[in-house]
Design a protein around this motif. Structure first.
Motif, mmCIF file in Angstrom:
data_model
loop_
_atom_site.group_PDB
_atom_site.id
_atom_site.type_symbol
_atom_site.label_atom_id
_atom_site.label_comp_id
_atom_site.label_asym_id
_atom_site.label_seq_id
_atom_site.Cartn_x
_atom_site.Cartn_y
_atom_site.Cartn_z
ATOM 1 N N MET A 227 0.680 -1.113 -0.279
ATOM 2 C CA MET A 227 -0.469 -0.222 0.474
ATOM 3 C C MET A 227 0.608 1.461 0.718
ATOM 4 O O MET A 227 0.008 1.993 -0.535
ATOM 5 C CB MET A 227 -0.646 0.131 1.673
ATOM 6 N N THR A 228 1.518 1.237 0.587
ATOM 7 C CA THR A 228 2.634 2.371 0.546
ATOM 8 C C THR A 228 3.170 2.934 -1.153
ATOM 9 O O THR A 228 3.565 3.794 -0.718
ATOM 10 C CB THR A 228 4.004 2.098 1.248
ATOM 11 N N THR A 229 3.700 1.893 -1.799
ATOM 12 C CA THR A 229 3.498 2.065 -3.513
ATOM 13 C C THR A 229 2.340 2.538 -4.016
ATOM 14 O O THR A 229 2.644 3.528 -4.735
ATOM 15 C CB THR A 229 4.207 0.030 -3.891
ATOM 16 N N GLN A 230 0.757 2.402 -2.901
ATOM 17 C CA GLN A 230 0.357 2.724 -3.548
ATOM 18 C C GLN A 230 -0.378 4.168 -3.080
ATOM 19 O O GLN A 230 -0.486 5.576 -4.151
ATOM 20 C CB GLN A 230 -1.315 2.017 -3.163
ATOM 21 N N ASN A 231 0.626 4.726 -2.508
ATOM 22 C CA ASN A 231 0.591 5.813 -1.391
ATOM 23 C C ASN A 231 1.254 6.393 -2.451
ATOM 24 O O ASN A 231 0.643 7.854 -2.305
ATOM 25 C CB ASN A 231 0.382 5.636 0.297
ATOM 26 N N GLU A 232 2.073 6.681 -2.179
ATOM 27 C CA GLU A 232 3.303 7.260 -3.666
ATOM 28 C C GLU A 232 2.476 7.070 -4.801
ATOM 29 O O GLU A 232 3.410 8.402 -4.907
ATOM 30 C CB GLU A 232 4.170 5.980 -3.393
ATOM 31 N N ILE B 60 -0.106 7.846 -5.580
ATOM 32 C CA ILE B 60 -1.004 8.686 -5.529
ATOM 33 C C ILE B 60 -0.830 9.641 -5.918
ATOM 34 O O ILE B 60 -0.830 11.257 -6.037
ATOM 35 C CB ILE B 60 -1.926 8.540 -4.567
ATOM 36 N N GLN B 61 1.009 9.903 -4.209
ATOM 37 C CA GLN B 61 0.843 11.095 -3.917
ATOM 38 C C GLN B 61 1.946 11.536 -5.142
ATOM 39 O O GLN B 61 1.905 13.074 -5.809
ATOM 40 C CB GLN B 61 2.602 11.146 -2.837
ATOM 41 N N THR B 62 2.452 10.173 -5.305
ATOM 42 C CA THR B 62 3.355 11.456 -6.850
ATOM 43 C C THR B 62 2.597 11.861 -7.839
ATOM 44 O O THR B 62 2.580 12.911 -8.550
ATOM 45 C CB THR B 62 4.221 9.809 -7.381
ATOM 46 N N GLU B 63 1.361 11.110 -8.327
ATOM 47 C CA GLU B 63 0.317 11.818 -9.103
ATOM 48 C C GLU B 63 -0.046 12.978 -8.788
ATOM 49 O O GLU B 63 -0.345 14.054 -9.855
ATOM 50 C CB GLU B 63 -0.657 11.016 -9.752
ATOM 51 N N GLU B 64 -0.328 13.299 -7.523
ATOM 52 C CA GLU B 64 -0.791 14.639 -7.124
ATOM 53 C C GLU B 64 0.234 15.582 -7.213
ATOM 54 O O GLU B 64 -0.377 17.145 -8.230
ATOM 55 C CB GLU B 64 -0.929 13.950 -5.639
ATOM 56 N N ILE B 65 0.978 15.075 -6.836
ATOM 57 C CA ILE B 65 2.408 16.114 -7.210
ATOM 58 C C ILE B 65 2.258 16.888 -8.866
ATOM 59 O O ILE B 65 2.789 17.724 -8.910
ATOM 60 C CB ILE B 65 3.958 15.118 -6.813
ATOM 61 N N ILE B 66 2.305 15.587 -9.644
ATOM 62 C CA ILE B 66 2.572 15.973 -11.061
ATOM 63 C C ILE B 66 0.912 16.809 -10.826
ATOM 64 O O ILE B 66 1.320 17.352 -12.214
ATOM 65 C CB ILE B 66 2.661 14.251 -11.737
ATOM 66 N N ALA B 67 0.516 16.136 -11.104
ATOM 67 C CA ALA B 67 -1.096 17.441 -10.744
ATOM 68 C C ALA B 67 -1.145 18.558 -10.531
ATOM 69 O O ALA B 67 -0.966 20.189 -12.044
ATOM 70 C CB ALA B 67 -2.086 16.532 -10.205
ATOM 71 N N GLU B 68 -1.021 18.484 -9.718
ATOM 72 C CA GLU B 68 -0.178 19.856 -9.192
ATOM 73 C C GLU B 68 1.358 21.030 -9.535
ATOM 74 O O GLU B 68 0.883 21.750 -9.835
ATOM 75 C CB GLU B 68 0.261 20.045 -7.675
ATOM 76 N N ASN B 69 2.430 20.168 -10.346
ATOM 77 C CA ASN B 69 3.087 20.529 -11.057
ATOM 78 C C ASN B 69 2.013 20.894 -12.968
ATOM 79 O O ASN B 69 3.089 22.544 -13.288
ATOM 80 C CB ASN B 69 4.037 19.554 -11.646
ATOM 81 N N GLU B 70 1.315 19.927 -13.325
ATOM 82 C CA GLU B 70 0.823 20.720 -14.601
ATOM 83 C C GLU B 70 -0.076 22.453 -14.426
ATOM 84 O O GLU B 70 0.216 22.651 -14.609
ATOM 85 C CB GLU B 70 0.301 19.614 -14.483
#
Length: 195
Positions: free
Chosen positions: A1-6, A8-18
């Motif tokens: 699940m940590t990978t999944q959280n990571e 999700i966090q990575t996707e959120e960071i990418i979305a924020e960056n976008e």
């Protein structure tokens, strides 16, 4: 699940960056569009100013051409008048000579007693006639005859008196002939008018 959280966090960071990148791009586009709109507005304003300046220049040119034509026309009229009336002063001086010749003829007509003096009268009459013809060649014409209607532009009335056989407001006596030069009065006729 940590990978999944990571993830999700990575996707959120990418979305924020976008989002940040999109905001930055939108801001940069807006910064480019505003000066472009200002530049287009300034171009339109300058084009309108140029059109207005062209119209003013054409108006000035037309006025200048009209003024040049008016000056040219006035100069031509002045030259024409100078040619036409150059003899005015000279003619006025010669009128005194004509008057004196006419007075002399009147005196001679009354004093003629023989053929010798008649030859003198004939000579003076021929001189007078030739003198009048020469003046007429140059546009100097006598005016003011008995019976002619009185015209204040041509005649100078000395007095009004009743006269037999002459209509009212007509010339009854000419005291001094008037003359015109090319239609312009150079000396009005001095007359007496029938009342």
């Amino acid at each position: 699940m940590t990978t999944q959280n990571e993830n999700i966090q990575t996707e959120e960071i990418i979305a924020e960056n976008e989002e940040i990148q999109q905001d930055v791009v939108t801001e940069e586009v807006e910064q480019l569009i505003n000066p472009l709109e200002e530049a287009n507005a300034k171009i339109a304003e300058l084009e309108a100013y140029i059109l207005d300046a062209d119209k003013r220049e054409q108006d000035i040119q037309l006025r200048a051409q009209a003024e040049i034509q008016n000056i040219r026309r006035r100069a031509e009229q002045d030259v024409e008048k100078a040619h036409k009336f150059a003899l005015e002063k000279f003619s006025k001086e010669l009128l005194n000579v004509v008057d004196n010749l006419e007075r002399g003829l009147d005196a001679l007509d009354k004093a003629v007693t023989d053929e010798t003096t008649q030859a003198l009268v004939d000579g003076v009459e021929m001189t007078h006639k030739e003198f009048i013809n020469t003046l007429a060649k140059f546009g100097v014409v006598a005016m003011g005859e008995v019976g002619e209607a009185f015209n204040p532009e041509l005649h100078e009335a000395i007095s009004m008196q009743p006269a037999e056989g002459i209509e009212s407001n007509h010339i009854s006596t000419v005291l001094q002939k008037g003359y015109t030069l090319q239609g312009r009065v150079i000396r009005p006729a001095m007359v007496m008018v029938a009342a």
